[in-house]
Design a protein around this motif. Structure first.
Motif, PDB file in Angstrom:
ATOM      1  N   SER A 107      -7.066  -0.581   2.327  1.00 46.39           N
ATOM      2  CA  SER A 107      -8.295  -1.218   1.831  1.00 46.39           C
ATOM      3  C   SER A 107      -8.252  -1.355   0.306  1.00 46.39           C
ATOM      4  O   SER A 107      -8.757  -2.346  -0.238  1.00 46.39           O
ATOM      5  CB  SER A 107      -9.537  -0.441   2.270  1.00 46.39           C
ATOM      6  N   ASN A 108      -7.644  -0.391  -0.386  1.00 50.62           N
ATOM      7  CA  ASN A 108      -7.515  -0.510  -1.846  1.00 50.62           C
ATOM      8  C   ASN A 108      -6.577  -1.650  -2.219  1.00 50.62           C
ATOM      9  O   ASN A 108      -6.835  -2.383  -3.180  1.00 50.62           O
ATOM     10  CB  ASN A 108      -7.000   0.796  -2.448  1.00 50.62           C
ATOM     11  N   ALA A 140       0.842  -1.202   0.000  1.00 43.35           N
ATOM     12  CA  ALA A 140       0.000   0.000   0.000  1.00 43.35           C
ATOM     13  C   ALA A 140       0.877   1.251   0.000  1.00 43.35           C
ATOM     14  O   ALA A 140       0.609   2.206  -0.737  1.00 43.35           O
ATOM     15  CB  ALA A 140      -0.926  -0.003   1.212  1.00 43.35           C
ATOM     16  N   CYS A 162      -1.339   4.148  -1.824  1.00 47.86           N
ATOM     17  CA  CYS A 162      -2.788   4.036  -1.643  1.00 47.86           C
ATOM     18  C   CYS A 162      -3.079   3.497  -0.254  1.00 47.86           C
ATOM     19  O   CYS A 162      -2.178   3.073   0.473  1.00 47.86           O
ATOM     20  CB  CYS A 162      -3.412   3.160  -2.732  1.00 47.86           C
ATOM     21  N   GLN A 199      -8.368  -4.976  -1.865  1.00 45.36           N
ATOM     22  CA  GLN A 199      -9.252  -5.262  -3.000  1.00 45.36           C
ATOM     23  C   GLN A 199      -8.447  -5.629  -4.249  1.00 45.36           C
ATOM     24  O   GLN A 199      -8.827  -6.536  -4.996  1.00 45.36           O
ATOM     25  CB  GLN A 199     -10.141  -4.058  -3.290  1.00 45.36           C
ATOM     26  N   LEU A 200      -7.345  -4.948  -4.465  1.00 45.67           N
ATOM     27  CA  LEU A 200      -6.499  -5.227  -5.623  1.00 45.67           C
ATOM     28  C   LEU A 200      -5.886  -6.622  -5.515  1.00 45.67           C
ATOM     29  O   LEU A 200      -5.866  -7.385  -6.490  1.00 45.67           O
ATOM     30  CB  LEU A 200      -5.416  -4.153  -5.730  1.00 45.67           C
TER      31      LEU A 200
END
Length: 178
Positions: free
Chosen positions: A104-105, A96, A101, A108-109
Motif C-alpha cells: 500500500s505504501n 515494495a 515496505c 501511494q508512492l
C-alpha cells in the motif's frame, strides 16, 4: 587510596595533608575554595545510542531537505533508483520488497511519482492482475539530478570532519553495526 581519603560529596580524592596547615588554611581566598569542575565523564550507554539515533535523524532531515528542493524525497529517489537499476519496468510487489515496505505504501508512492510524471504504470503482460512501474525520461533525469544533489550534500556533511575524524567515526559505526 583508602576509602577514608575519598570525599563522598564530590567523588574526588580528599586533600590529605601530611603537615598541619591549619594556619595556612585560614589565609586561603574564596577563589581557592571553589569546587573543582568534574573531569570529563563518559556518556552513558543510552546517551550514546540516542546520540547516534539523533544524529542519523538530523542527517536524514538534511538529505530530505536537499532532495526536497528538487521535488524529491529519499523514498522517491529509492524507487527511481530501483527502476533505473532494473533497466525496465518492475512489478509493484517487487518494488515494495526492494524498498522494504508494504504494497500500500508503494502504491501511494507510485501515485505521487506518476502525478509528477516520473513514473508510469503499465499492465503486466504476464499477470493480468499485476501492475508494473516504468521510469519515464523525466524520471530518469530526476533520478540523475537527485543523485547529484545527494552526493553534494553527503560531501558537505563529511567536510565537517577531518580525515582522522572520518576514519575514526567510520570505524566506530562499523563496530556499532555488528
Amino acid at each position: 587510596m583508602p576509602a577514608a581519603m575519598i570525599d563522598a560529596a564530590s567523588d574526588e580524592p580528599a586533600r590529605a595533608l601530611l603537615l598541619d596547615l591549619t594556619g595556612a588554611a585560614a589565609h586561603r581566598s574564596a577563589m581557592n575554595k571553589r569546587p573543582r569542575k568534574a573531569g570529563p565523564r563518559l556518556p552513558s550507554s543510552d546517551a550514546i545510542v540516542f546520540s547516534v539515533l539523533g544524529t542519523a535523524h538530523a542527517l536524514e532531515a538534511r538529505l530530505e531537505a536537499a532532495l526536497g528542493r528538487e521535488g524529491l524525497s529519499l523514498a522517491k529517489i529509492g524507487v527511481l533508483g530501483h527502476l533505473a537499476a532494473a533497466r525496465g519496468p518492475l512489478p509493484l510487489r517487487e518494488l515494495a520488497e526492494r524498498q522494504s515496505c508494504v504494497r500500500s505504501n508503494i502504491t501511494q508512492l507510485i501515485d505521487r511519482l506518476e502525478k509528477d510524471g516520473l513514473v508510469r504504470r503499465r499492465r503486466d503482460p504476464n499477470d493480468r492482475r499485476g501492475v508494473l512501474a516504468a521510469l519515464t525520461p523525466a524520471g530518469q533525469r530526476a533520478y540523475g539530478k537527485g543523485m547529484q544533489v545527494l552526493a553534494e550534500e553527503q560531501r558537505a556533511i563529511v567536510r565537517a570532519l577531518s580525515a582522522g575524524d572520518a576514519k575514526q567515526l567510520s570505524s566506530a559505526l562499523h563496530l556499532l553495526a555488528r
